[in-house]
Scaffold this motif. Structure first.
Motif, mmCIF file in Angstrom:
data_model
loop_
_atom_site.group_PDB
_atom_site.id
_atom_site.type_symbol
_atom_site.label_atom_id
_atom_site.label_comp_id
_atom_site.label_asym_id
_atom_site.label_seq_id
_atom_site.Cartn_x
_atom_site.Cartn_y
_atom_site.Cartn_z
ATOM 1 N N ASN A 244 36.506 -4.675 80.183
ATOM 2 C CA ASN A 244 37.245 -5.302 79.080
ATOM 3 C C ASN A 244 37.334 -6.815 79.278
ATOM 4 O O ASN A 244 37.175 -7.580 78.328
ATOM 5 N N HIS A 247 34.310 -8.517 78.208
ATOM 6 C CA HIS A 247 34.001 -8.295 76.778
ATOM 7 C C HIS A 247 32.831 -7.323 76.596
ATOM 8 O O HIS A 247 31.994 -7.497 75.717
ATOM 9 N N GLN A 327 25.199 -11.432 75.269
ATOM 10 C CA GLN A 327 26.528 -11.893 74.925
ATOM 11 C C GLN A 327 26.498 -13.407 74.753
ATOM 12 O O GLN A 327 25.688 -14.105 75.375
ATOM 13 N N LYS A 361 30.681 -9.285 71.028
ATOM 14 C CA LYS A 361 30.211 -10.679 71.024
ATOM 15 C C LYS A 361 28.759 -10.791 71.488
ATOM 16 O O LYS A 361 28.383 -11.721 72.195
#
Length: 366
Positions: A244, A247, A327, A361
């Protein structure tokens, strides 16, 4: 010669993964760090007498040479966080390991990757779910990453081997210290189809704090982490926390209220710290792998005329062509374009229909 100084720098007291990169950034190379005069070193933020004295220890280079020779003898590769061949998913992470010891045949920057972890006291339900999960992933040919532990971890590795998928075991020890020893019988197969990796030097015995550090590498190497079973407290929840923070996508397999091995997973879902996993499509849709099912391990290259784009736009497009979906922070790191600038570039390319935005993302070429 630079590798010798890089190894030595990782062994200086007070030089962690972040400071390792900072020192090399200021001085230009690991060798230059050792050869920079004291007065100049002390001007670098964070450098104090302890670091300076550590750099002067004569045994550092001799010890580093022993490490390199032993790694060569055991056919172990060394990847430093400042190297171009360092795993792409880890490169942009603030706490990426300074060095990785790796042995095997799989690409640590494999086009797709999934981390599968869980409790050591796995139930039949957890083992069956792991098996079905890996079978469902087979058409997408991902790298299966886990920690070689009892229970869910070893079930994930075995399922990967049975389905002819590459698998990486991240160890909380040196690569020559297999823990638990009962799983040493699987290492030859894992090396053949995948590999073993650790940030710990050869000979290092497993310790409690090393398992926590190991979990961040599993999370960092994975596009998504799936927690199959976990008690209310456990290392798998730490992996989810790291994922987490990075991301990355996190999934948890729900279980019945009576199943103590599912308490952690149910809690992750309840607290919105993980997506609920009920079928393979949940994972595939979140990672947007549906459109890539016919792809190979490398992304397709479009016939775009880069002369029609700005230099920075061309740089972004070329990078996505070469490495596939990435990302935004990872793309910023590798292209050396600021995060604010690259966000603007990606938005513009998205408006032009060149780039697509995805969950977590992540960005890729259309």
């Amino acid at each position: 010669m630079e590798k010798l100084y890089q190894i030595a720098l990782t062994n200086v007291d007070g030089v962690g993964s972040v400071f390792f990169r900072q020192l090399i950034s200021y001085c230009g190379s690991a060798e230059s760090v050792f050869k920079t005069k004291t007065d100049r070193l002390l001007k670098i933020p964070g450098v104090g007498k302890t670091i300076v004295e550590g750099l002067k220890k004569k045994a550092l280079l001799a010890d580093a040479e022993k490490i390199l020779k032993e790694a060569e003898k055991q056919q172990v590769q060394l990847y430093f966080s400042t190297d171009k061949n360092y795993p792409s998913r880890l490169k942009s992470l603030y706490d990426a390991p300074s060095v990785l010891f790796y042995k095997g045949n799989a690409d640590l920057s494999h086009f797709r990757s999934v981390g599968i972890v869980g409790t050591r006291q796995a139930t039949d339900y957890g083992k069956k779910t792991t098996q079905e999960l890996v079978e469902g992933l087979k058409p997408y040919n991902p790298l299966i990453i886990s920690g070689l532990a009892y229970g869910i971890d070893i079930s994930a590795h075995k399922a990967a081997l049975e389905n002819n998928l590459p698998t990486i075991a991240v160890l909380a020890s040196g690569l020559d210290v297999i823990y638990p020893s009962q799983h040493e019988k699987y290492i030859e197969q894992i090396l053949d189809k995948g590999g073993i990796v650790s940030e710990n030097p050869l000979g290092m015995q497993p310790m409690r704090n090393l398992f926590i550090s190991r979990n961040r590498i599993i999370a960092g190497l994975s596009d998504a982490s799936v927690i199959v079973e976990s008690a209310s407290k456990g290392g798998s929840l730490v992996t989810a926390e790291y994922a987490n923070n990075y991301h990355r996508q996190v999934f948890a397999v729900p279980g019945t209220l009576a199943n103590k091995a599912s308490e952690g997973c149910n809690k992750l879902i309840q607290q919105n710290k993980a997506n609920i996993y009920t079928k393979i499509e949940d994972l595939i849709e979140a990672l947007n792998w549906d459109s890539q099912i016919n792809s190979t391990n490398t992304p397709k290259i479009n016939d775009l005329d880069l002369s029609l784009f700005t230099i920075e736009e061309s740089q972004v497009i070329s990078h996505l062509r070469q490495h596939g979906e990435m990302q935004i922070d990872e793309l910023s790191w590798q292209t050396q374009i600021s995060i604010n600038k690259i966000a603007s570039l990606l938005l513009n390319l998205e408006f032009q229909g060149i780039v697509k935005a995805m969950p977590g993302k992540r960005f890729g070429l259309k």
